[in-house]
Design a protein around this motif. Structure first.
Motif, PDB file in Angstrom:
ATOM      1  N   ALA A  66      60.364 -14.763  24.631  1.00 30.22           N
ATOM      2  CA  ALA A  66      59.178 -14.584  25.480  1.00 30.22           C
ATOM      3  C   ALA A  66      58.927 -13.100  25.729  1.00 30.22           C
ATOM      4  O   ALA A  66      57.776 -12.642  25.698  1.00 30.22           O
ATOM      5  N   GLU A  67      59.968 -12.351  25.974  1.00 28.21           N
ATOM      6  CA  GLU A  67      59.834 -10.900  26.175  1.00 28.21           C
ATOM      7  C   GLU A  67      59.287 -10.240  24.915  1.00 28.21           C
ATOM      8  O   GLU A  67      58.421  -9.352  24.988  1.00 28.21           O
ATOM      9  N   ASN A  68      59.763 -10.665  23.748  1.00 29.38           N
ATOM     10  CA  ASN A  68      59.283 -10.134  22.471  1.00 29.38           C
ATOM     11  C   ASN A  68      57.795 -10.434  22.281  1.00 29.38           C
ATOM     12  O   ASN A  68      57.015  -9.565  21.858  1.00 29.38           O
ATOM     13  N   GLU A  69      57.363 -11.650  22.594  1.00 27.88           N
ATOM     14  CA  GLU A  69      55.949 -12.027  22.488  1.00 27.88           C
ATOM     15  C   GLU A  69      55.102 -11.191  23.438  1.00 27.88           C
ATOM     16  O   GLU A  69      54.008 -10.748  23.076  1.00 27.88           O
ATOM     17  N   LYS A  70      55.613 -10.963  24.622  1.00 30.46           N
ATOM     18  CA  LYS A  70      54.883 -10.144  25.601  1.00 30.46           C
ATOM     19  C   LYS A  70      54.668  -8.726  25.062  1.00 30.46           C
ATOM     20  O   LYS A  70      53.572  -8.171  25.153  1.00 30.46           O
ATOM     21  N   ILE A  71      55.707  -8.159  24.491  1.00 25.29           N
ATOM     22  CA  ILE A  71      55.612  -6.797  23.943  1.00 25.29           C
ATOM     23  C   ILE A  71      54.637  -6.760  22.767  1.00 25.29           C
ATOM     24  O   ILE A  71      53.837  -5.817  22.642  1.00 25.29           O
ATOM     25  N   LYS A  72      54.668  -7.783  21.911  1.00 31.48           N
ATOM     26  CA  LYS A  72      53.729  -7.847  20.787  1.00 31.48           C
ATOM     27  C   LYS A  72      52.283  -7.884  21.290  1.00 31.48           C
ATOM     28  O   LYS A  72      51.406  -7.197  20.745  1.00 31.48           O
ATOM     29  N   LEU A  73      52.036  -8.690  22.320  1.00 34.45           N
ATOM     30  CA  LEU A  73      50.679  -8.782  22.878  1.00 34.45           C
ATOM     31  C   LEU A  73      50.247  -7.450  23.496  1.00 34.45           C
ATOM     32  O   LEU A  73      49.099  -7.022  23.344  1.00 34.45           O
ATOM     33  N   GLU A  74      51.146  -6.790  24.199  1.00 33.09           N
ATOM     34  CA  GLU A  74      50.827  -5.490  24.788  1.00 33.09           C
ATOM     35  C   GLU A  74      50.508  -4.471  23.696  1.00 33.09           C
ATOM     36  O   GLU A  74      49.590  -3.659  23.835  1.00 33.09           O
ATOM     37  N   LEU A  75      51.259  -4.503  22.598  1.00 34.65           N
ATOM     38  CA  LEU A  75      51.019  -3.601  21.476  1.00 34.65           C
ATOM     39  C   LEU A  75      49.646  -3.856  20.860  1.00 34.65           C
ATOM     40  O   LEU A  75      48.889  -2.919  20.559  1.00 34.65           O
ATOM     41  N   GLU A  76      49.296  -5.136  20.679  1.00 37.38           N
ATOM     42  CA  GLU A  76      47.975  -5.480  20.145  1.00 37.38           C
ATOM     43  C   GLU A  76      46.866  -5.016  21.069  1.00 37.38           C
ATOM     44  O   GLU A  76      45.832  -4.522  20.622  1.00 37.38           O
ATOM     45  N   MET A  77      47.094  -5.175  22.391  1.00 37.69           N
ATOM     46  CA  MET A  77      46.085  -4.709  23.351  1.00 37.69           C
ATOM     47  C   MET A  77      45.910  -3.196  23.256  1.00 37.69           C
ATOM     48  O   MET A  77      44.778  -2.684  23.287  1.00 37.69           O
ATOM     49  N   LEU A  78      46.989  -2.456  23.133  1.00 36.89           N
ATOM     50  CA  LEU A  78      46.888  -1.010  23.011  1.00 36.89           C
ATOM     51  C   LEU A  78      46.153  -0.606  21.736  1.00 36.89           C
ATOM     52  O   LEU A  78      45.309   0.320  21.748  1.00 36.89           O
ATOM     53  N   LYS A  79      46.426  -1.301  20.633  1.00 33.66           N
ATOM     54  CA  LYS A  79      45.717  -1.019  19.374  1.00 33.66           C
ATOM     55  C   LYS A  79      44.229  -1.316  19.525  1.00 33.66           C
ATOM     56  O   LYS A  79      43.371  -0.574  19.058  1.00 33.66           O
ATOM     57  N   PHE A  80      43.913  -2.430  20.196  1.00 36.16           N
ATOM     58  CA  PHE A  80      42.510  -2.813  20.404  1.00 36.16           C
ATOM     59  C   PHE A  80      41.780  -1.753  21.231  1.00 36.16           C
ATOM     60  O   PHE A  80      40.669  -1.336  20.875  1.00 36.16           O
ATOM     61  N   TYR A  81      42.391  -1.311  22.347  1.00 36.10           N
ATOM     62  CA  TYR A  81      41.764  -0.304  23.190  1.00 36.10           C
ATOM     63  C   TYR A  81      41.614   1.025  22.444  1.00 36.10           C
ATOM     64  O   TYR A  81      40.607   1.721  22.606  1.00 36.10           O
ATOM     65  N   LYS A  82      42.586   1.380  21.625  1.00 32.18           N
ATOM     66  CA  LYS A  82      42.545   2.624  20.884  1.00 32.18           C
ATOM     67  C   LYS A  82      41.407   2.581  19.850  1.00 32.18           C
ATOM     68  O   LYS A  82      40.700   3.575  19.635  1.00 32.18           O
ATOM     69  N   ASN A  83      41.220   1.421  19.191  1.00 36.75           N
ATOM     70  CA  ASN A  83      40.166   1.282  18.191  1.00 36.75           C
ATOM     71  C   ASN A  83      38.779   1.256  18.815  1.00 36.75           C
ATOM     72  O   ASN A  83      37.805   1.609  18.169  1.00 36.75           O
TER      73      ASN A  83
END
Length: 103
Positions: free
Chosen positions: A84-101
């Protein structure tokens, strides 16, 4: 002596012996009966002890199995938490990529 002992109701006069007498406290026939009773009780005592040992060893084995199941369950829960912690980190990473793009 009997007068003193009779005043104390907690003392059973049947078991009080006169220390001044030369006679043994139990007769020879009582001694032989006691030996026979002891011999007949001996196998039962051994059987009872072996049964108790088996019961105790069974209990220890059951406790070991319970402990093993406990640790397995604990490891499963820890694994689920880490996933669950790993999934949370993956989602946070995707959100950061989305905001950066989208900047």
């Amino acid at each position: 002596m009997e007068e003193i002992l009779s005043q104390n109701k907690a003392i059973n006069l049947d078991y009080v012996t006169d220390l001044t007498s030369d006679s043994p406290s139990t007769s020879d026939s009582e001694n032989s009966n006691n030996k026979e009773n002891y011999k007949t009780d001996e196998p039962q005592k051994k059987k009872r002890k072996s049964t108790e040992i088996e019961d105790i060893s069974g209990l220890i084995a059951a406790m070991g199995e319970s402990r093993d199941r406990f640790y397995e369950k604990k490891l499963d829960l820890e694994e689920q938490r880490l996933r669950a912690e790993n999934e949370k980190i993956k989602l946070e990473l995707e959100m950061l990529k989305f905001y950066k793009n989208n900047e």
